[in-house]
Design an enzyme around this catalytic site. Structure first.
Site, PDB file in Angstrom:
ATOM      1  N   ASP A 100       0.809  -1.218   0.000  1.00 31.14           N
ATOM      2  CA  ASP A 100       0.000   0.000   0.000  1.00 31.14           C
ATOM      3  C   ASP A 100       0.842   1.267   0.000  1.00 31.14           C
ATOM      4  OD1 ASP A 100       0.745  -0.944   2.567  1.00 31.14           O
ATOM      5  OD2 ASP A 100      -0.718   0.353   3.535  1.00 31.14           O
ATOM      6  N   GLU A 152      -0.604  -2.067   5.230  1.00 24.17           N
ATOM      7  CA  GLU A 152       0.307  -1.969   6.378  1.00 24.17           C
ATOM      8  C   GLU A 152       0.207  -0.608   7.049  1.00 24.17           C
ATOM      9  OE1 GLU A 152       3.619  -0.816   8.747  1.00 24.17           O
ATOM     10  OE2 GLU A 152       3.305  -0.003   6.737  1.00 24.17           O
ATOM     11  N   GLU A 153      -0.130   0.416   6.262  1.00 24.80           N
ATOM     12  CA  GLU A 153      -0.057   1.791   6.750  1.00 24.80           C
ATOM     13  C   GLU A 153      -1.268   2.230   7.563  1.00 24.80           C
ATOM     14  OE1 GLU A 153       2.477   3.540   6.681  1.00 24.80           O
ATOM     15  OE2 GLU A 153       3.711   3.049   4.943  1.00 24.80           O
ATOM     16  N   HIS A 209       7.716   8.715   4.583  1.00 29.86           N
ATOM     17  CA  HIS A 209       6.467   9.474   4.675  1.00 29.86           C
ATOM     18  C   HIS A 209       6.664  10.952   4.345  1.00 29.86           C
ATOM     19  CE1 HIS A 209       4.135   6.305   7.260  1.00 29.86           C
ATOM     20  NE2 HIS A 209       5.038   5.731   6.489  1.00 29.86           N
TER      21      HIS A 209
END
Length: 392
Positions: free
Chosen positions: A82, A140-141, A365
């Site tokens: 993702d 996962e995020e 990020h």
């Protein structure tokens, strides 16, 4: 020796393909729980390799199973797929084509590396023992995370060991970070709503100002770790949200506070949660206000199995230059790979992906996050040789 040379040649030949896969995925990112096209792409690639049984454990995940010709253990590899809700600013020719979405954490690289490993290992079926599972995980995020769903779907039932790799823009390309024991932190959050009594700013005595209460709580919370947690323990508490008010001359009746807590020890995790709840209760009561408080357990700490960590370290020592390994300490990031470790012993490895030019290195990020693509060949090689060590 000839077998080793053949594997090295296979890896070399697949590297250009994994670069193409990674760039395609980078251009076409999808958010957590929305990885439909990504999962279709991965599924179709895996089917094309042959010798794999490919299924869809959840709507946006993929599992490929390779069964060797001899009896043996079951090894699993995991890659996450993702992306993040971030507008890309990185100056690359394959930048995201999706507004407000980008691969800002390396998951495109993880997926490409594992696809490459599946392609190579699928051609070596005759020399493999047991079973190898290639887990392409969604979400996962975004908590509660795709790993938990995949565990519930049975993807690690019968698995003896699991290995995950993560590209790190903070480590030099060519280095592999190893950490036995706790590697990532318990990553929890809390939400607090303070309910006071609104009024005119000229008459504070007729109001219960939630901003005043919230300010005191914020100050108290940031004293919990130095006062209540042993200095030898690593922990972080941060108030990250503070919302109230709509005009200069109005005392609001409500305030919302949110924050994050990172720990490694379960005991410390529970102690901090209890302390936050107690301090909130006492401070709010002292002002005659009311409140709603929730402490949210997030991803648990990734705790690397020491025996498997040693095995992977041995693989690196045998197949990589002598200065490849970096023994690194735990870091405060969260990772839902820990969900797999509730069922199976495993190890999570850091693959260095930084550029030599430090001006190109940005944290995960970040809108300008990028990875040195030379790192993909290193991760691919580690996947393949780990499999050949454990299952041949």
């Amino acid at each position: 020796m000839s077998s080793t040379l053949n594997v090295a040649k296979e890896i070399e030949q697949v590297v250009p393909q994994i670069l193409q896969w990674r760039r395609y995925l980078h251009e076409n990112p999808e958010l957590s729980y929305e990885e439909y096209a990504t999962a279709d792409f991965v599924y179709n690639q895996l089917i094309s390799f042959g010798n794999l049984v490919v299924t869809r454990p959840t709507k946006t995940s993929v599992l490929a199973v390779l069964k060797g010709t001899l009896r043996g253990d079951c090894l699993a590899f995991r890659a996450d797929m993702d992306a993040l809700p971030i507008q890309e600013e990185a100056d690359v020719p394959f930048a995201s084509k999706v507004a407000g979405v980008m691969h800002a954490c390396g998951h495109d690289g993880h997926t490409a590396m594992l696809l490459g490993a599946a392609k190579i290992l699928s051609t070596l079926q005759q020399s493999l023992k047991g079973e190898i599972r290639f887990i392409f995980q969604h979400a996962e995020e975004l908590f509660p995370g795709g790993a938990k769903e995949m565990v519930a779907a049975g993807v690690v039932d019968g698995v003896d060991r699991i290995i995950g790799l993560h590209l790190f823009s903070t480590l030099p390309t060519g280095k592999i970070g190893i950490c036995a024991g706790p590697f990532t932190a318990n990553s929890d959050t809390f939400d607090l709503e303070i309910i006071g009594k609104g009024g005119h700013s000229s008459q504070p005595h007729d109001s219960i100002n939630p901003i005043l209460i919230g300010s005191q709580i914020t100050n108290v919370l940031h004293h919990i770790i130095p006062q209540k947690v042993n200095a030898e323990e690593r922990a972080v508490l941060a108030v990250t949200e503070f919302h109230a008010g709509s005009a200069k001359n109005i005392i609001p009746d409500r305030l919302v506070i949110g924050g994050s807590v990172r720990t490694f020890s379960q005991q410390v995790r529970e102690r901090i949660a209890q302390q936050i709840a107690m301090q909130v209760q006492h401070t709010v009561a002292a002002h005659g206000a009311d409140y709603n408080f929730t402490y949210n357990d997030g991803y648990s700490s990734v705790i690397n199995d020491e025996q498997l960590t040693a095995v992977v370290e041995g693989v690196i020592q045998q197949h990589f230059p002598s200065d490849t390994i970096l023994h690194i300490g735990p870091f405060m990031g969260g990772e839902d790979f820990s969900a797999f470790l509730t069922k199976v012993p495993g190890v999570f490895i850091a693959i260095g992906a930084a550029f030599d030019d430090e001006t190109l290195n940005y944290p995960h990020h970040h809108p300008r996050f990028a990875v040195n693509e030379d790192s993909l060949a290193i991760g691919l090689k580690l996947f393949v040789h780990s499999a050949l060590t454990l299952n041949s």
